[in-house]
Motif scaffolding. Structure first.
Motif, short mmCIF file in Angstrom:
data_model
loop_
_atom_site.label_atom_id
_atom_site.label_comp_id
_atom_site.label_asym_id
_atom_site.label_seq_id
_atom_site.Cartn_x
_atom_site.Cartn_y
_atom_site.Cartn_z
N ILE A 17 0.85 -1.19 0.00
CA ILE A 17 0.00 0.00 0.00
C ILE A 17 0.89 1.25 0.00
CG2 ILE A 17 -1.71 1.30 1.38
CD1 ILE A 17 -2.81 -1.17 -0.11
N HIS A 18 0.43 2.29 -0.67
CA HIS A 18 1.17 3.56 -0.74
C HIS A 18 1.53 4.02 0.69
CE1 HIS A 18 2.03 7.78 -1.48
NE2 HIS A 18 2.11 7.49 -2.78
N PRO A 19 2.78 4.43 0.91
CA PRO A 19 3.20 4.84 2.26
C PRO A 19 2.33 5.93 2.89
CG PRO A 19 5.10 4.66 0.80
CD PRO A 19 3.88 4.49 -0.06
N ALA A 20 1.81 6.85 2.10
CA ALA A 20 0.95 7.91 2.66
C ALA A 20 -0.33 7.31 3.22
CB ALA A 20 0.63 8.96 1.60
N LEU A 21 -0.91 6.33 2.53
CA LEU A 21 -2.13 5.71 3.02
C LEU A 21 -1.86 4.87 4.26
CD1 LEU A 21 -5.14 5.34 2.78
CD2 LEU A 21 -4.74 3.58 1.03
N ILE A 22 -0.70 4.26 4.34
CA ILE A 22 -0.33 3.54 5.56
C ILE A 22 -0.26 4.50 6.73
CG2 ILE A 22 1.52 2.24 6.71
CD1 ILE A 22 2.15 0.98 3.96
N TYR A 63 -8.80 1.01 -7.16
CA TYR A 63 -7.60 1.59 -6.56
C TYR A 63 -6.79 0.52 -5.82
CZ TYR A 63 -8.86 6.54 -7.33
OH TYR A 63 -9.13 7.78 -7.87
N HIS A 64 -7.44 -0.58 -5.41
CA HIS A 64 -6.73 -1.67 -4.75
C HIS A 64 -5.63 -2.24 -5.65
CE1 HIS A 64 -9.16 -2.31 -1.11
NE2 HIS A 64 -10.22 -1.99 -1.85
N LEU A 65 -5.84 -2.22 -6.94
CA LEU A 65 -4.87 -2.80 -7.88
C LEU A 65 -3.57 -2.01 -7.92
CD1 LEU A 65 -7.33 -3.56 -10.81
CD2 LEU A 65 -6.37 -5.20 -9.17
N ARG A 66 -3.61 -0.75 -7.49
CA ARG A 66 -2.42 0.11 -7.51
C ARG A 66 -1.90 0.41 -6.11
NH1 ARG A 66 -4.63 5.02 -10.97
NH2 ARG A 66 -5.53 5.22 -8.93
N GLY A 67 -2.45 -0.24 -5.10
CA GLY A 67 -1.99 0.00 -3.73
C GLY A 67 -2.47 1.32 -3.16
N LEU A 68 -3.58 1.83 -3.70
CA LEU A 68 -4.11 3.13 -3.26
C LEU A 68 -5.42 3.00 -2.50
CD1 LEU A 68 -3.35 5.25 -6.46
CD2 LEU A 68 -2.05 5.18 -4.32
N ALA A 69 -5.78 1.79 -2.09
CA ALA A 69 -7.03 1.60 -1.34
C ALA A 69 -6.87 0.49 -0.32
CB ALA A 69 -8.18 1.26 -2.29
N ALA A 97 -7.16 12.45 9.52
CA ALA A 97 -5.75 12.06 9.37
C ALA A 97 -5.21 12.48 8.00
CB ALA A 97 -5.60 10.55 9.55
N ALA A 98 -5.98 12.25 6.96
CA ALA A 98 -5.54 12.64 5.62
C ALA A 98 -5.34 14.14 5.53
CB ALA A 98 -6.57 12.19 4.57
N SER A 99 -6.24 14.90 6.10
CA SER A 99 -6.13 16.36 6.11
C SER A 99 -4.88 16.81 6.85
CB SER A 99 -7.38 16.97 6.74
OG SER A 99 -7.25 18.37 6.82
N GLU A 100 -4.62 16.19 7.99
CA GLU A 100 -3.42 16.54 8.77
C GLU A 100 -2.15 16.31 7.96
OE1 GLU A 100 -3.47 14.32 12.44
OE2 GLU A 100 -5.27 15.36 13.17
N TYR A 101 -2.14 15.27 7.13
CA TYR A 101 -0.95 14.95 6.33
C TYR A 101 -0.96 15.59 4.96
CZ TYR A 101 0.20 11.39 9.85
OH TYR A 101 0.52 10.73 11.00
N GLY A 102 -2.01 16.35 4.64
CA GLY A 102 -2.07 17.06 3.38
C GLY A 102 -2.49 16.21 2.19
N TYR A 103 -3.25 15.15 2.45
CA TYR A 103 -3.74 14.28 1.39
C TYR A 103 -5.26 14.31 1.34
CZ TYR A 103 0.89 12.25 0.79
OH TYR A 103 2.22 12.07 0.53
N GLN A 121 -9.89 5.19 -0.14
CA GLN A 121 -8.89 5.26 -1.20
C GLN A 121 -8.19 6.62 -1.18
OE1 GLN A 121 -11.50 4.27 -4.47
NE2 GLN A 121 -11.52 6.39 -5.20
N LEU A 122 -6.93 6.57 -1.54
CA LEU A 122 -6.07 7.75 -1.58
C LEU A 122 -6.16 8.37 -2.96
CD1 LEU A 122 -3.86 9.39 -0.04
CD2 LEU A 122 -2.20 7.81 -1.05
N GLU A 123 -6.41 9.67 -3.00
CA GLU A 123 -6.54 10.39 -4.27
C GLU A 123 -5.22 11.10 -4.58
OE1 GLU A 123 -9.11 9.89 -6.02
OE2 GLU A 123 -10.46 9.07 -4.51
N ILE A 124 -4.42 10.49 -5.45
CA ILE A 124 -3.17 11.13 -5.88
C ILE A 124 -3.02 11.05 -7.37
CG2 ILE A 124 -1.95 10.81 -3.72
CD1 ILE A 124 -0.47 8.49 -5.02
#
Length: 124
Positions: A17-22, A63-69, A97-103, A121-124
């Protein structure tokens, strides 16, 4: 405030999973009023096809296929609950949490069709 800790299974499900989502998931667990675990993360296309055939997803472009969910399950009194109100509470923790980290994240419970309470899911 009660503090929760991810199980070994949840940590394993965060593999790929994307490090930001972790980071967001760990922060959300700290902020959450309910204990939860990660039940699904990175998927293969074959896993996604199986879920589609079972009606558990509506897309092969997950998004699971790309490690973003990730999908999570909420624990109440030692058992998993599927009551959407609990997922809404946890989703608010993810959003904070996402807002605190800027995502930016999207919670599947906010979708108008195919409401998916356990999905983040992470929107990047």
């Amino acid at each position: 405030m009660k503090k929760y800790k991810f199980s070994r299974s949840s940590i394993n499900n965060l593999s790929g999973i994307h490090p930001a989502l972790i980071a967001i998931a760990f922060r959300a667990l700290y902020l959450s009023p309910h204990d939860f675990g990660v039940i699904s993360g990175l998927r293969t296309i074959d896993e996604q096809r199986k879920l589609l055939s079972e009606g558990k997803t509506t897309t092969l472009k997950s998004y699971h296929l790309r490690g973003l969910a990730i999908d999570f399950a909420v624990w109440v009194d030692g058992q998993i609950t599927w009551e959407l109100d609990y997922y809404r509470d946890v989703a608010e923790s993810f959003k904070q949490a996402a807002s605190e980290y800027g995502y930016k994240i999207t919670w599947g419970g906010d979708w108008k069709t195919f409401v998916d309470g356990p999905h983040i899911q992470l929107e990047i």
